[in-house]
Scaffold this motif. Sequence first.
Motif, PDB file in Angstrom:
ATOM      1  N   TRP A 155       0.808  -1.221   0.000  1.00 54.56           N
ATOM      2  CA  TRP A 155       0.000   0.000   0.000  1.00 54.56           C
ATOM      3  C   TRP A 155       0.841   1.271   0.000  1.00 54.56           C
ATOM      4  CZ3 TRP A 155       0.224   3.301   4.200  1.00 54.56           C
ATOM      5  CH2 TRP A 155       0.529   2.781   5.454  1.00 54.56           C
ATOM      6  N   VAL A 156       2.050   1.226   0.569  1.00 54.76           N
ATOM      7  CA  VAL A 156       2.922   2.398   0.475  1.00 54.76           C
ATOM      8  C   VAL A 156       3.424   2.567  -0.962  1.00 54.76           C
ATOM      9  CG1 VAL A 156       5.050   3.464   1.289  1.00 54.76           C
ATOM     10  CG2 VAL A 156       3.578   2.257   2.898  1.00 54.76           C
ATOM     11  N   SER A 157       3.761   1.460  -1.604  1.00 60.34           N
ATOM     12  CA  SER A 157       4.203   1.525  -3.002  1.00 60.34           C
ATOM     13  C   SER A 157       3.091   2.012  -3.913  1.00 60.34           C
ATOM     14  CB  SER A 157       4.696   0.149  -3.460  1.00 60.34           C
ATOM     15  OG  SER A 157       5.833  -0.251  -2.729  1.00 60.34           O
ATOM     16  N   ASN A 158       1.846   1.607  -3.642  1.00 61.88           N
ATOM     17  CA  ASN A 158       0.729   2.077  -4.449  1.00 61.88           C
ATOM     18  C   ASN A 158       0.589   3.592  -4.373  1.00 61.88           C
ATOM     19  OD1 ASN A 158       0.171  -0.496  -5.234  1.00 61.88           O
ATOM     20  ND2 ASN A 158      -1.854  -0.610  -4.318  1.00 61.88           N
ATOM     21  N   ALA A 159       0.806   4.152  -3.184  1.00 63.88           N
ATOM     22  CA  ALA A 159       0.750   5.606  -3.044  1.00 63.88           C
ATOM     23  C   ALA A 159       1.842   6.263  -3.883  1.00 63.88           C
ATOM     24  CB  ALA A 159       0.891   5.993  -1.577  1.00 63.88           C
ATOM     25  N   ALA A 160       3.037   5.680  -3.857  1.00 59.31           N
ATOM     26  CA  ALA A 160       4.137   6.234  -4.638  1.00 59.31           C
ATOM     27  C   ALA A 160       3.869   6.130  -6.136  1.00 59.31           C
ATOM     28  CB  ALA A 160       5.434   5.505  -4.282  1.00 59.31           C
ATOM     29  N   LEU A 161       3.305   5.009  -6.572  1.00 59.55           N
ATOM     30  CA  LEU A 161       2.992   4.840  -7.994  1.00 59.55           C
ATOM     31  C   LEU A 161       1.973   5.867  -8.459  1.00 59.55           C
ATOM     32  CD1 LEU A 161       2.796   0.947  -8.327  1.00 59.55           C
ATOM     33  CD2 LEU A 161       4.415   2.450  -9.487  1.00 59.55           C
ATOM     34  N   ALA A 162       0.978   6.145  -7.624  1.00 58.56           N
ATOM     35  CA  ALA A 162      -0.040   7.123  -7.999  1.00 58.56           C
ATOM     36  C   ALA A 162       0.566   8.511  -8.144  1.00 58.56           C
ATOM     37  CB  ALA A 162      -1.168   7.139  -6.969  1.00 58.56           C
ATOM     38  N   VAL A 163       1.462   8.872  -7.232  1.00 61.65           N
ATOM     39  CA  VAL A 163       2.130  10.168  -7.318  1.00 61.65           C
ATOM     40  C   VAL A 163       2.965  10.246  -8.599  1.00 61.65           C
ATOM     41  CG1 VAL A 163       3.859  11.648  -6.237  1.00 61.65           C
ATOM     42  CG2 VAL A 163       2.140  10.513  -4.826  1.00 61.65           C
ATOM     43  N   ALA A 164       3.652   9.165  -8.941  1.00 60.23           N
ATOM     44  CA  ALA A 164       4.443   9.140 -10.173  1.00 60.23           C
ATOM     45  C   ALA A 164       3.545   9.289 -11.394  1.00 60.23           C
ATOM     46  CB  ALA A 164       5.243   7.840 -10.254  1.00 60.23           C
ATOM     47  N   ALA A 165       2.382   8.642 -11.382  1.00 58.03           N
ATOM     48  CA  ALA A 165       1.454   8.738 -12.512  1.00 58.03           C
ATOM     49  C   ALA A 165       0.977  10.163 -12.718  1.00 58.03           C
ATOM     50  CB  ALA A 165       0.260   7.809 -12.282  1.00 58.03           C
ATOM     51  N   VAL A 166       0.737  10.878 -11.615  1.00 56.10           N
ATOM     52  CA  VAL A 166       0.295  12.274 -11.720  1.00 56.10           C
ATOM     53  C   VAL A 166       1.386  13.121 -12.370  1.00 56.10           C
ATOM     54  CG1 VAL A 166      -0.278  14.336 -10.383  1.00 56.10           C
ATOM     55  CG2 VAL A 166      -1.310  12.144  -9.795  1.00 56.10           C
ATOM     56  N   GLY A 167       2.639  12.807 -12.069  1.00 54.01           N
ATOM     57  CA  GLY A 167       3.732  13.541 -12.699  1.00 54.01           C
ATOM     58  C   GLY A 167       3.724  13.393 -14.208  1.00 54.01           C
ATOM     59  N   TYR A 168       3.419  12.189 -14.710  1.00 50.91           N
ATOM     60  CA  TYR A 168       3.324  11.987 -16.158  1.00 50.91           C
ATOM     61  C   TYR A 168       2.068  12.629 -16.727  1.00 50.91           C
ATOM     62  CZ  TYR A 168       7.198   8.674 -15.950  1.00 50.91           C
ATOM     63  OH  TYR A 168       8.434   8.095 -15.789  1.00 50.91           O
ATOM     64  N   LEU A 169       0.960  12.595 -15.971  1.00 57.86           N
ATOM     65  CA  LEU A 169      -0.266  13.240 -16.437  1.00 57.86           C
ATOM     66  C   LEU A 169      -0.064  14.729 -16.612  1.00 57.86           C
ATOM     67  CD1 LEU A 169      -3.312  13.128 -17.068  1.00 57.86           C
ATOM     68  CD2 LEU A 169      -3.732  13.402 -14.600  1.00 57.86           C
ATOM     69  N   ASP A 170       0.757  15.317 -15.763  1.00 58.10           N
ATOM     70  CA  ASP A 170       1.007  16.760 -15.823  1.00 58.10           C
ATOM     71  C   ASP A 170       1.678  17.163 -17.132  1.00 58.10           C
ATOM     72  OD1 ASP A 170       0.864  19.282 -14.228  1.00 58.10           O
ATOM     73  OD2 ASP A 170       3.038  19.240 -14.546  1.00 58.10           O
ATOM     74  N   VAL A 171       2.359  16.227 -17.776  1.00 56.50           N
ATOM     75  CA  VAL A 171       2.962  16.513 -19.077  1.00 56.50           C
ATOM     76  C   VAL A 171       1.881  16.763 -20.120  1.00 56.50           C
ATOM     77  CG1 VAL A 171       4.395  15.579 -20.938  1.00 56.50           C
ATOM     78  CG2 VAL A 171       5.017  15.172 -18.545  1.00 56.50           C
ATOM     79  N   LEU A 172       0.779  16.023 -20.020  1.00 60.96           N
ATOM     80  CA  LEU A 172      -0.320  16.147 -20.987  1.00 60.96           C
ATOM     81  C   LEU A 172      -1.307  17.231 -20.591  1.00 60.96           C
ATOM     82  CD1 LEU A 172      -1.060  12.337 -21.472  1.00 60.96           C
ATOM     83  CD2 LEU A 172       0.361  13.815 -22.914  1.00 60.96           C
ATOM     84  N   VAL A 173      -1.666  17.259 -19.316  1.00 59.65           N
ATOM     85  CA  VAL A 173      -2.652  18.224 -18.812  1.00 59.65           C
ATOM     86  C   VAL A 173      -2.047  18.886 -17.582  1.00 59.65           C
ATOM     87  CG1 VAL A 173      -5.005  18.578 -17.988  1.00 59.65           C
ATOM     88  CG2 VAL A 173      -4.514  16.706 -19.583  1.00 59.65           C
ATOM     89  N   PRO A 174      -1.500  20.075 -17.714  1.00 58.54           N
ATOM     90  CA  PRO A 174      -0.857  20.735 -16.568  1.00 58.54           C
ATOM     91  C   PRO A 174      -1.837  20.935 -15.407  1.00 58.54           C
ATOM     92  CG  PRO A 174      -0.304  21.848 -18.614  1.00 58.54           C
ATOM     93  CD  PRO A 174      -1.394  20.867 -18.948  1.00 58.54           C
ATOM     94  N   ILE A 175      -1.582  20.225 -14.314  1.00 58.70           N
ATOM     95  CA  ILE A 175      -2.468  20.339 -13.157  1.00 58.70           C
ATOM     96  C   ILE A 175      -1.685  20.647 -11.878  1.00 58.70           C
ATOM     97  CG2 ILE A 175      -4.199  18.756 -14.093  1.00 58.70           C
ATOM     98  CD1 ILE A 175      -2.997  16.561 -12.365  1.00 58.70           C
TER      99      ILE A 175
END
Length: 466
Positions: free
Chosen positions: A117-137
């Motif tokens: 569950w700690v790794s899942n939190a880290a993966l989600a944060v990493a995914a948001v970083g990639y999403l920010d490339v497409l949609v700046p949030i």
Amino acid sequence: MSTATTAPPAPAPTQDAREPRSSKHARRFGLPVATALVMGNIIGGGIFLLPASVAPFGTISLLAFGVLTLGAIALALVFGRLARRLPQTGGPYVYARAAFGDFAGFLAAWSYWITAWVSNAALAVAAVGYLDVLVPIHESTLATIAAALAFQWLPGLANLAGTRYVGAVQIVATVLKFVPLILVAVGGLFFFDPDNLGPFQASGGSALGAVSASAAILLFSYLGVESAAVSAGEVRDPRRNVGRATVLGTLGAAAVYLLGTLSVFGTVAHDKLVGSTAPFSDATNIMFGGSWGGAAVAVMAMISILGALNGWTLLSAQAPYAAARDGLFPKAFTVKRRGVPTVGVVVTVALASLLTVYNYTAGTEGVFEILVLVTTFTATVPYLLSTAAQIHFLLSGRSDQVSKARLARDGVLALAAFGFSIWLVAGAGYAAVYQGVLFLFVGVLVYAVMPARKSRAGAAGVTPEG
């Protein structure tokens, strides 16, 4: 605390009688899905930054990668052997408990659950970083949190829908992310320029020191080799398919890692690669021209992370489910619907969500980074216990009727996997080991409560679940 002499007998090789039967939403994984689960969980989002992370050490890091690959394959083969012996859901928990008793089994389940569950939190944060490339949030904290929670709960909902949908999502995510990764890995070879490789040993010092330093970064690239073993109860013919899926998945991940890293090394100039924040994007731009590589890599990364989250969410519920059936975790974790431990999934996603929200609202990254480092230690505890269990089975004579040559080969594999696991612990660093031990000590308190309830229930003449 149980000891090896009082350890419970090995579970029966057939499906546990307490296991809920299948429905139209629950479907056992065949070899392709089990292999995809292993590959998808080993390869998350880290591969998209890996070449730049090890570039400062030079091409000697490829040598370290090769050594680590051999260790990961040895670990995969040991998990395959253990799954043939004990083909039940829970993986490391089942092996440790059968060999060393309840306490060792609990530590394996507890540490694996923390890792998930700690790794899942880290993966989600990493995914948001990639999403920010497409949609700046990034300028909106609320939008960032909402996106991170969506990355966690979408795979969670897929899990709650049943193993049939978990398998479907895993296959689709694996195919979608490996097609472009293989394209870059193979296509990059046609643009390979030896002059881009840079020095063999760029960091100075001894060669052994450089290998160890680069290995410290690469060590955790293979976490997830146990994925099929943990879900053995959901795999068709686990004695046959778990071992095959584990080895095939590890080999597939190793091929993508090594070939992808080599292609990027030979495509992007070394001085540029050292400072790159998107090495696969840079390689794509060189290969095909234009500047669309960043967006393409962002999409690939999000697909990769979603696939990893999908698989890890299932695994995060399997170990506590197996332990709860034996009275070592709260009874609620035994609730299972459509082939999935639903309470385990919900609790895991909820904890990961709370940790994610805290990360974005606390105003500091220090605490979150420490927690992520802790997982590098907690993930190795089940590996050490599992490989030690295999050594115990071999030395105690609790092995199948096989030749002495086979026993010797299995012994060498187990020792190699144990050494690999020790190297993982060493690579985690002092701070991570220190924090990880504290997490384990919290688990000791939980263990003190659960077996006490189990013993009291037994003295009252009722089952632990009662």
